[in-house]
Design a protein around this motif. Structure first.
Motif, PDB file in Angstrom:
ATOM      1  N   ILE A 186      45.307   1.338 -11.782  1.00 22.84           N
ATOM      2  CA  ILE A 186      44.257   0.312 -11.767  1.00 22.84           C
ATOM      3  C   ILE A 186      43.019   0.828 -12.492  1.00 22.84           C
ATOM      4  O   ILE A 186      42.411   0.113 -13.300  1.00 22.84           O
ATOM      5  N   ALA A 239      40.082  -6.111  -9.314  1.00 21.82           N
ATOM      6  CA  ALA A 239      40.755  -4.806  -9.415  1.00 21.82           C
ATOM      7  C   ALA A 239      40.137  -3.806  -8.447  1.00 21.82           C
ATOM      8  O   ALA A 239      40.834  -3.001  -7.819  1.00 21.82           O
ATOM      9  N   SER A 284      42.148  -1.702  -5.498  1.00 20.54           N
ATOM     10  CA  SER A 284      42.183  -0.239  -5.379  1.00 20.54           C
ATOM     11  C   SER A 284      41.468   0.239  -4.119  1.00 20.54           C
ATOM     12  O   SER A 284      41.920   1.167  -3.453  1.00 20.54           O
TER      13      SER A 284
END
Length: 103
Positions: free
Chosen positions: A76, A21, A25
């Motif tokens: 996110i 993640a 991002s």
């Protein structure tokens, strides 16, 4: 400048899941003006503790990105919040004192 924060991964989740993640991002954030890269380090004696270092040309540029963060990045971060605890360490200027043994 460097924006530094520590991430504690909660039980039942892995650093690799968080890192996935984080990379997604970060790739978006790095398109912002003034973004100069980011790194994620794993603590040697605790694999569930990570140190993130984001480098920016200036604090103002980082603040501007933060104020205008994309919805995808916000999503996110919200998604990850239940799996990790984040502690902001702070914002630091570039190093004033450097000793490099390779020189």
């Amino acid at each position: 400048m460097h924006f530094i924060f520590e991430v504690q991964v909660k039980p039942g989740y892995t650093a690799e899941q968080y890192a996935d993640a984080w990379v997604r991002s970060s790739k978006i954030i790095q398109k912002a003006p003034g973004a100069c890269g980011t790194r994620l380090h794993r603590k040697i004696d605790d694999p569930n503790v990570l140190l993130a270092i984001a480098t920016w040309e200036s604090k103002d540029q980082r603040d501007d990105m933060e104020a205008n963060r994309s919805k995808l990045v916000r999503d996110i971060i919200v998604e990850q919040a239940r799996f990790v605890d984040v502690r902001v360490i702070g914002e630091f200027e570039d190093a004033e004192w450097i000793v490099d043994s390779r020189e």
